[in-house]
Design a protein around this motif. Structure first.
Motif, PDB file in Angstrom:
ATOM      1  N   ASN A 195       0.858  -1.255  -0.001  1.00  0.00           N
ATOM      2  CA  ASN A 195       0.038   0.033   0.123  1.00  0.00           C
ATOM      3  C   ASN A 195       1.075   1.204   0.111  1.00  0.00           C
ATOM      4  O   ASN A 195       1.897   1.236   0.941  1.00  0.00           O
ATOM      5  N   ASP A 196       0.601   2.014  -0.766  1.00  0.00           N
ATOM      6  CA  ASP A 196       1.559   3.410  -0.803  1.00  0.00           C
ATOM      7  C   ASP A 196       0.981   4.351  -0.114  1.00  0.00           C
ATOM      8  O   ASP A 196       1.729   5.530   0.013  1.00  0.00           O
ATOM      9  N   GLY A 197      -0.040   4.247   0.796  1.00  0.00           N
ATOM     10  CA  GLY A 197      -0.568   5.335   1.807  1.00  0.00           C
ATOM     11  C   GLY A 197      -1.469   6.214   1.313  1.00  0.00           C
ATOM     12  O   GLY A 197      -1.875   7.076   2.139  1.00  0.00           O
ATOM     13  N   THR A 198      -1.516   6.536  -0.052  1.00  0.00           N
ATOM     14  CA  THR A 198      -2.596   7.382  -0.363  1.00  0.00           C
ATOM     15  C   THR A 198      -4.179   7.262   0.122  1.00  0.00           C
ATOM     16  O   THR A 198      -4.795   8.135   0.414  1.00  0.00           O
ATOM     17  N   THR A 199      -4.499   5.915   0.573  1.00  0.00           N
ATOM     18  CA  THR A 199      -5.962   5.590   0.979  1.00  0.00           C
ATOM     19  C   THR A 199      -5.904   6.277   2.452  1.00  0.00           C
ATOM     20  O   THR A 199      -6.969   6.900   2.906  1.00  0.00           O
ATOM     21  N   ILE A 200      -4.927   6.154   3.162  1.00  0.00           N
ATOM     22  CA  ILE A 200      -4.911   6.449   4.505  1.00  0.00           C
ATOM     23  C   ILE A 200      -4.791   7.969   4.437  1.00  0.00           C
ATOM     24  O   ILE A 200      -5.545   8.691   5.396  1.00  0.00           O
ATOM     25  N   ASP A 201      -3.923   8.496   3.644  1.00  0.00           N
ATOM     26  CA  ASP A 201      -3.940  10.209   3.489  1.00  0.00           C
ATOM     27  C   ASP A 201      -5.279  10.621   3.163  1.00  0.00           C
ATOM     28  O   ASP A 201      -5.534  11.801   3.753  1.00  0.00           O
ATOM     29  N   GLN A 202      -5.903  10.176   2.162  1.00  0.00           N
ATOM     30  CA  GLN A 202      -7.214  10.505   1.794  1.00  0.00           C
ATOM     31  C   GLN A 202      -8.248  10.455   2.825  1.00  0.00           C
ATOM     32  O   GLN A 202      -8.970  11.385   2.981  1.00  0.00           O
ATOM     33  N   GLY A 203      -8.154   9.373   3.643  1.00  0.00           N
ATOM     34  CA  GLY A 203      -9.199   9.096   4.659  1.00  0.00           C
ATOM     35  C   GLY A 203      -8.904  10.157   5.814  1.00  0.00           C
ATOM     36  O   GLY A 203      -9.858  10.849   6.635  1.00  0.00           O
TER      37      GLY A 203
END
Length: 67
Positions: free
Chosen positions: A42-50
């Motif tokens: 996971n590149d972390g973009t989902t967490i950042d967007q959340g």
């Protein structure tokens, strides 16, 4: 005078530690250099967007409560 003895001892202790650990670190580096690192899952973009959505919701609630 006591301070110079302590700093001299610290310098000698550091150099001795570095000389002793040099072969150990070289072996460890050679052992780990054979296999490439795995690709990130996971590149972390989902967490950042959340987190961004939560901050926007917090801003909306605060704006509503202030007015």
């Amino acid at each position: 005078m006591a301070g110079s003895k302590v700093s001299s001892f610290a310098a000698v202790a550091f150099l001795a530690y570095a000389i002793i650990m040099l072969p150990v670190m070289a072996r460890a580096a050679a052992a780990h250099s054979s296999a490439p690192a795995p690709a990130p899952a996971n590149d972390g973009t989902t967490i950042d967007q959340g987190i961004a959505y939560l901050l926007m919701l917090l801003a909306l609630v605060l704006t509503y409560l202030i007015h």
